[in-house]
Design an enzyme around this catalytic site. Structure first.
Site, short mmCIF file in Angstrom:
data_model
loop_
_atom_site.label_atom_id
_atom_site.label_comp_id
_atom_site.label_asym_id
_atom_site.label_seq_id
_atom_site.Cartn_x
_atom_site.Cartn_y
_atom_site.Cartn_z
CD GLU A 200 8.26 12.09 -15.94
OE1 GLU A 200 7.25 12.77 -15.91
OE2 GLU A 200 9.40 12.57 -15.98
CG HIS B 42 -1.72 -1.20 1.42
ND1 HIS B 42 -2.95 -1.40 0.87
CD2 HIS B 42 -1.42 -2.33 2.10
CE1 HIS B 42 -3.40 -2.60 1.22
NE2 HIS B 42 -2.48 -3.19 1.97
CB SER C 211 12.64 22.52 -16.57
OG SER C 211 11.87 23.69 -16.65
CE LYS D 86 11.64 19.57 -12.04
NZ LYS D 86 10.37 19.94 -12.61
#
Ligand code: ARG
Length: 462
Positions: free
Chosen positions: A290, A156, A277, A283
């Protein structure tokens, strides 16, 4: 230009229909499978005395020329070619005249497209398996390196029990192992020659389908001509297995994403797999991970598209089936690239053990061990579970760890408790004790790695 099928027609296709009908701009990818199929077909026709040796020689030579010309980019396909099968045949006829017209004897585009796609899927499975092997090797290497390094095991997404990094990675090894087995298994069912089924019912011409199977490297011959030209289940099976595999890729990719976050800092994904970024200079985003996670969407989509296309189509061939190709190509390309990128990313990733170990001190990961220790001291499991739960609550409320508890505090929770009863609570001890088959003890992880290595070596090249 008239089409190869234009005999019974009085006028040509409407321009927009021509484009709508054509598959040449995407099925041209099948050119090598198509030509391979044609060479086997004409070789068999010659052996059966249906075309002469000289005709066969001419056709084979020209087919090989066409193949090289396509590979050199010298052939420009036209929408009026309709599909790769007709494109190759029309070039052949243009060059060889009457001899070229004999190639399509005892064959239809219906069995031709089936043989092309079966050859294509077989080929792709072989390549996918190579990439899966590479990924599995990298997982094994990393698992070996971190076989005894302790980290948090979650359920969980909450701290559950301590495990080792190697153990966690070996879980993925098992998933990809099953994927590989599924691909190998689906290969068996794809390995059937449909050529010679013709339009739907076979032929009166004395062909030898077993011979073309042999020439094309098919293990078997399809039993029923109608089935051979009207099902695409081998493509659906490839797409299904690919979808399961993408789901596994996506799960591991998701772990890379959060392991790489500032909150976790378990890993720092190599710069070569990240991007920056355009506005925030600091970044470094885990874009590849992803994308791996996101790519599963298109692979599932392709599967559902074809399932929907096939549903409710009557026997035998229907033009709907032409919609099988773009999704198939996209699935194969996406899967192969994803596997390769994941494997390389895994190869270049090291685990930040300092952070990982710091995290594993939080969240009472050893609570199950405490309860199991009480069980070994004759407290029934349900009671042991209850008492340990109380200890956790008490510790949380008083900002303590199990090892800070005093004899009095223990007795206040249950009369049967004493400091003597509180086991050694080190994470190493907890992990080391989980020696049950398939457990996380380093000795057990070592065993899993060695069995995994042997299996990988034994996966015979198909
Ligand atoms: N381009 C077609 C396809 O991909 C080839 C088979 C066409 N057969 C036919 N009878 N129209 O399905």
């Amino acid at each position: 230009m008239t089409n190869l099928w234009s005999g019974r027609f009085e006028k040509g296709l409407d321009e927009i229909v021509e484009e709508f009908n054509a598959s040449i701009f995407f099925d041209k990818r099948l050119y090598d499978c198509d030509i391979e199929g044609s060479i086997a077909h004409v070789t068999m026709l010659c052996e059966q005395g249906i075309v002469t040796e000289e005709e066969k020689e001419k056709i084979v030579r020209e087919l090989k020329n066409i193949k090289s010309e396509i590979e050199r980019g010298e052939i420009e396909f036209d929408v009026r070619d309709e599909d790769i099968h007709m494109a190759v045949e029309s070039i052949l006829i243009k060059r060889l005249g009457d001899t070229g017209k004999k190639l399509h004897t005892a064959r239809s585009r219906n069995d031709q497209v089936a043989v092309d796609t079966r050859l294509y899927v077989k080929n792709e499975i072989e390549k996918v398996i190579e990439n899966l092997k590479f990924l599995e090797q990298n997982l094994l290497k990393k698992a070996d390196k971190y076989y005894d390094k302790i980290m948090v095991g979650f359920t969980h997404m909450q701290h559950a029990q301590p495990v080792t990094v190697g153990f966690h990675l070996m879980a993925y090894f098992q998933m990809f192992k099953r994927d590989m087995e599924r691909f190998i298994d689906s290969y068996e069912r794809t390995d059937y020659n449909p050529l010679g089924s013709c339009a739907l019912a076979g032929t009166t011409i004395p062909i030898d389908r077993h011979r073309t199977a042999e020439l094309l490297g098919f293990k078997n011959v399809t039993e029923n001509a109608m089935d051979s030209v009207s099902d695409r289940d081998y493509i659906l099976e490839f797409m299904s297995v690919a979808s399961i595999c993408m789901m596994h890729i996506s799960r591991l990719a998701e772990e890379f994403v959060y392991w790489n976050s500032q909150e976790f800092c378990y890993i720092s994904i190599d710069d070569s797999f990240c991007t920056g970024s355009s506005i925030m200079p600091q970044k470094k985003n885990p874009d590849m991970a992803e994308l791996l996670r996101g790519k599963s969407g298109r692979v599932y989509g392709n599967l559902f598209q074809l399932l929907t296309v096939m549903k409710g189509t009557p026997l035998a061939y229907n033009k709907d089936f032409q919609e099988d190709k773009e999704g198939l190509f996209d699935t194969a390309d996406t899967l192969r690239k994803s596997l390769l990128i994941l494997a390389r990313m895994m190869e270049k990733t090291e685990f930040n053990m300092e952070n990982i170990q710091r995290h594993s001190k939080r969240g009472f990961l050893n609570a199950t061990d405490v309860a199991e220790h009480f069980v070994k001291n004759n407290i029934p499991f349900r009671e042991a579970h209850e008492i340990t739960g109380r200890m956790v609550k008490y510790c949380e409320d008083h900002n303590k760890d199990f090892s800070d508890l005093t004899e009095d505090e223990l007795i206040s929770m249950d009369k049967r408790l004493s400091l003597k009863l509180l086991p050694g609570l080190s994470m190493e001890g907890c992990v080391g004790g989980r020696v049950s088959f398939g457990g996380t003890a380093p000795s057990e992880v070592k065993r899993q790695i060695s069995v995994g290595k042997k299996w990988l070596e034994s996966v015979a090249a198909i």
